[in-house]
Design a protein around this motif. Sequence first.
Motif, PDB file in Angstrom:
ATOM      1  N   ASP A  87       1.058  -1.216   0.070  1.00  0.00           N
ATOM      2  CA  ASP A  87       0.036   0.168  -0.096  1.00  0.00           C
ATOM      3  C   ASP A  87       0.980   1.207  -0.057  1.00  0.00           C
ATOM      4  N   PRO A  88       0.816   1.993  -1.132  1.00  0.00           N
ATOM      5  CA  PRO A  88       1.846   3.232  -1.081  1.00  0.00           C
ATOM      6  C   PRO A  88       1.248   4.243  -0.124  1.00  0.00           C
ATOM      7  N   ASP A  89       0.086   4.114   0.463  1.00  0.00           N
ATOM      8  CA  ASP A  89      -0.168   5.234   1.513  1.00  0.00           C
ATOM      9  C   ASP A  89      -0.085   4.838   3.174  1.00  0.00           C
ATOM     10  N   VAL A  90       0.590   3.623   3.276  1.00  0.00           N
ATOM     11  CA  VAL A  90       0.654   3.242   4.505  1.00  0.00           C
ATOM     12  C   VAL A  90       1.897   3.970   5.214  1.00  0.00           C
ATOM     13  N   LEU A  91       1.749   4.136   6.421  1.00  0.00           N
ATOM     14  CA  LEU A  91       2.768   5.286   7.331  1.00  0.00           C
ATOM     15  C   LEU A  91       3.781   4.297   7.823  1.00  0.00           C
ATOM     16  N   ASP A  92       4.873   4.815   7.664  1.00  0.00           N
ATOM     17  CA  ASP A  92       6.272   3.917   8.086  1.00  0.00           C
ATOM     18  C   ASP A  92       7.248   4.567   9.120  1.00  0.00           C
ATOM     19  N   ILE A  93       7.552   4.064   9.992  1.00  0.00           N
ATOM     20  CA  ILE A  93       8.749   4.855  10.938  1.00  0.00           C
ATOM     21  C   ILE A  93       9.938   4.408  10.219  1.00  0.00           C
ATOM     22  N   ALA A  94      10.454   5.255   9.597  1.00  0.00           N
ATOM     23  CA  ALA A  94      11.779   5.081   8.726  1.00  0.00           C
ATOM     24  C   ALA A  94      13.022   5.177   9.856  1.00  0.00           C
ATOM     25  N   GLU A  95      12.907   6.178  10.483  1.00  0.00           N
ATOM     26  CA  GLU A  95      14.159   6.227  11.477  1.00  0.00           C
ATOM     27  C   GLU A  95      13.551   6.494  12.630  1.00  0.00           C
ATOM     28  N   PHE A  96      13.900   6.347  13.927  1.00  0.00           N
ATOM     29  CA  PHE A  96      13.591   6.744  15.454  1.00  0.00           C
ATOM     30  C   PHE A  96      14.536   6.738  16.334  1.00  0.00           C
ATOM     31  N   PHE A  97      15.142   7.568  16.811  1.00  0.00           N
ATOM     32  CA  PHE A  97      15.979   7.712  17.808  1.00  0.00           C
ATOM     33  C   PHE A  97      15.598   8.581  18.861  1.00  0.00           C
ATOM     34  N   VAL A  98      16.189   7.821  20.199  1.00  0.00           N
ATOM     35  CA  VAL A  98      16.096   8.505  21.363  1.00  0.00           C
ATOM     36  C   VAL A  98      17.673   8.515  22.013  1.00  0.00           C
ATOM     37  N   LEU A  99      18.115   9.658  22.463  1.00  0.00           N
ATOM     38  CA  LEU A  99      19.255   9.884  23.045  1.00  0.00           C
ATOM     39  C   LEU A  99      19.508   9.228  24.301  1.00  0.00           C
ATOM     40  N   ARG A 100      20.707   8.418  24.591  1.00  0.00           N
ATOM     41  CA  ARG A 100      20.654   7.448  25.526  1.00  0.00           C
ATOM     42  C   ARG A 100      20.179   8.040  26.742  1.00  0.00           C
ATOM     43  N   ARG A 101      20.473   9.268  27.141  1.00  0.00           N
ATOM     44  CA  ARG A 101      20.238   9.734  28.621  1.00  0.00           C
ATOM     45  C   ARG A 101      18.558   9.736  28.884  1.00  0.00           C
ATOM     46  N   TYR A 102      17.842   9.604  27.567  1.00  0.00           N
ATOM     47  CA  TYR A 102      16.183   9.611  27.817  1.00  0.00           C
ATOM     48  C   TYR A 102      15.576   8.296  27.531  1.00  0.00           C
ATOM     49  N   GLN A 117      -0.808   9.433  16.869  1.00  0.00           N
ATOM     50  CA  GLN A 117      -1.826  10.383  17.017  1.00  0.00           C
ATOM     51  C   GLN A 117      -1.736  11.407  16.091  1.00  0.00           C
ATOM     52  N   ARG A 118      -0.614  11.951  15.758  1.00  0.00           N
ATOM     53  CA  ARG A 118      -0.534  12.890  14.819  1.00  0.00           C
ATOM     54  C   ARG A 118      -0.889  12.780  13.334  1.00  0.00           C
ATOM     55  N   LEU A 119      -0.591  11.453  13.046  1.00  0.00           N
ATOM     56  CA  LEU A 119      -0.525  10.891  11.687  1.00  0.00           C
ATOM     57  C   LEU A 119      -1.452   9.708  11.535  1.00  0.00           C
ATOM     58  N   PRO A 120      -2.635  10.167  11.716  1.00  0.00           N
ATOM     59  CA  PRO A 120      -3.703   8.723  12.001  1.00  0.00           C
ATOM     60  C   PRO A 120      -3.687   8.040  10.556  1.00  0.00           C
ATOM     61  N   GLY A 121      -3.798   6.526  10.592  1.00  0.00           N
ATOM     62  CA  GLY A 121      -3.808   5.842   9.414  1.00  0.00           C
ATOM     63  C   GLY A 121      -3.258   4.557   9.618  1.00  0.00           C
ATOM     64  N   LYS A 122      -2.904   3.770   8.475  1.00  0.00           N
ATOM     65  CA  LYS A 122      -2.277   2.524   8.543  1.00  0.00           C
ATOM     66  C   LYS A 122      -0.763   2.858   8.679  1.00  0.00           C
ATOM     67  N   TRP A 123      -0.212   2.035   9.563  1.00  0.00           N
ATOM     68  CA  TRP A 123       1.063   2.065  10.061  1.00  0.00           C
ATOM     69  C   TRP A 123       1.960   0.624   9.883  1.00  0.00           C
ATOM     70  N   THR A 124       3.217   0.587   9.525  1.00  0.00           N
ATOM     71  CA  THR A 124       3.948  -0.240   9.673  1.00  0.00           C
ATOM     72  C   THR A 124       5.178   0.235  10.533  1.00  0.00           C
ATOM     73  N   VAL A 125       5.664  -0.688  11.333  1.00  0.00           N
ATOM     74  CA  VAL A 125       6.899  -0.506  12.338  1.00  0.00           C
ATOM     75  C   VAL A 125       7.821  -1.679  12.025  1.00  0.00           C
ATOM     76  N   ARG A 126       9.108  -1.288  11.665  1.00  0.00           N
ATOM     77  CA  ARG A 126      10.046  -2.402  11.033  1.00  0.00           C
ATOM     78  C   ARG A 126      11.245  -2.398  11.866  1.00  0.00           C
ATOM     79  N   VAL A 127      11.747  -3.453  12.554  1.00  0.00           N
ATOM     80  CA  VAL A 127      12.625  -3.472  13.215  1.00  0.00           C
ATOM     81  C   VAL A 127      13.581  -4.910  12.973  1.00  0.00           C
TER      82      VAL A 127
END
Length: 176
Positions: A87-102, A117-127
């Motif tokens: 699906d070309p409209d599915v949302l995807d987390i391309a990169e996600f980073f939290v500093l070690r302190r947090y 919540q900000r981007l409602p729709g169909k999502w994939t999370v790849r890891v």
Amino acid sequence: MADSNTTALDEATSSDALLLSNLLELYIHDLSDVFPGIEPGADGRFGYDKLPLYWSERERRFAFIIRCAGRIAGFVLATRGSPAAEDPDVLDIAEFFVLRRYRRSGVGRRAAVLLWQRLPGKWTVRVSEGNAGALAFWRGVVSEFTNGAATDTTRPGHPSPWRVFSFESAPEHVTR
């Protein structure tokens, strides 16, 4: 300890490109432990060629700065369209980073929820299954957000298979 209740997800603009570029160096350095083929260039930087696309393809690419109590805590890059979905409209987390302190403080969990919540729709999370810490994080946060309703599949990958979580978020979706 960081307070996840003070976590904010601020939309990044082209004026944040240098900040994101610097954070991406830390992120990619962390990933080089999971993906042995990641090497810095001759200039000592890893680089991220796709970053300029987040300013030129704003309808398909979304960049955010994670802040905790007003301080920089990480970033999220999301795309419309995923290598793990047809699906070309599915949302995807391309990169996600939290500093070690947090990390392990709820900041990443809260940032993920704010994103969905900000981007409602169909999502994939790849890891990558080789990234044990990230896999545990995403398994937990996706399960909590969806009340266990996400689908969980495995895709081939190198050096490890990929775990793909698929679900739908709605704008009115509220979590505890």
